[in-house]
Design a protein around this motif. Structure first.
Motif: not given
Length: 175
Positions: A25-46
Motif C-alpha cells: 500500500h506504500l502508506r507506512g507501517g512497521g519496521g523499516v517502512d515505519g522508520a522511513i516514514h517517521r524520519a522523512g516526515g509527511p512529504a514521503v506519505l503525501e
C-alpha cells in the motif's frame, strides 16, 4: 558498482536514495517502512499517495521524495511476505534489481538498502543476505549506480551480509 556493508541506521545514510522495504500500500507501517516514514516526515506519505494511489506489486519498486531524510529520494520496494506464503525467491531478487533500475531512472548514484523481507515478513535471513548480494552483482555492470550500501541494523545482520559478500562469486566490491 561497489557493494558495501555498514552497520547503522538506514534513515541516517547520506546517499542519493534510501531503499524502503515497504508494504504493497506504500502508506507506512512497521519496521523499516515505519522508520522511513517517521524520519522523512509527511512529504514521503503525501508523495506515495500521489504517485502510487493503488500501491505497488510484490517485487516492484517506485520512487518518492525523501522528505526530511538526508537522501534525495526514497525507492520503495515491496518484498515478498514469506510468512504469508510468498516464497518465490525471484520476487525478492526483483526488489533489488528494480530498485537499481528506478535509481537509474532518477539519476541516483548511491543507494542504501535494508535487508528486504528479512524482518516481519520472515524471509530466512541468511538467504535474504545471499539474495541481496546475488541481485546486486547481477546488475553491477549495467547501471550508473556507483555504490549499493547494504545497511545492517545490528552486528548479526552485518555479519550475514559480509559472509554473503565473501561467499558469492566475484570480488567483494561487486566490480
Amino acid at each position: 558498482m561497489e557493494i558495501t556493508v555498514v552497520e547503522g541506521d538506514l534513515t541516517q545514510q547520506h546517499v542519493d536514495a534510501v531503499v524502503n522495504a515497504a508494504n504493497r500500500h506504500l502508506r507506512g507501517g512497521g519496521g523499516v517502512d515505519g522508520a522511513i516514514h517517521r524520519a522523512g516526515g509527511p512529504a514521503v506519505l503525501e508523495d506515495c499517495v500521489r504517485r502510487f494511489p493503488h500501491g505497488l506489486a510484490t517485487g516492484d519498486a517506485g520512487w518518492t521524495t525523501a522528505g526530511d531524510l538526508p537522501a534525495r529520494w526514497v525507492v520503495h520496494v515491496v518484498g515478498p511476505d514469506h510468512r504469508a506464503g510468498e516464497t518465490d525467491r525471484a520476487l525478492l531478487l526483483s526488489c533489488y534489481t528494480r530498485a537499481v533500475e528506478v535509481a537509474d531512472e532518477v539519476g541516483a548514484r548511491t543507494l542504501a538498502f535494508p535487508l528486504v523481507s528479512a524482518g516481519v515478513y520472515g524471509w530466512p535471513r541468511e538467504d535474504a543476505a545471499a539474495a541481496a548480494v546475488e541481485a546486486l552483482r547481477s546488475v553491477a555492470a549495467t547501471t550508473g549506480v556507483t555504490e549499493a550500501r547494504l545497511v545492517a541494523y545490528d552486528a548479526a545482520a552485518a555479519a550475514l551480509l559480509r559472509d554473503a559478500l565473501g561467499d558469492a562469486p566475484g570480488d567483494a566490491a561487486g566490480d
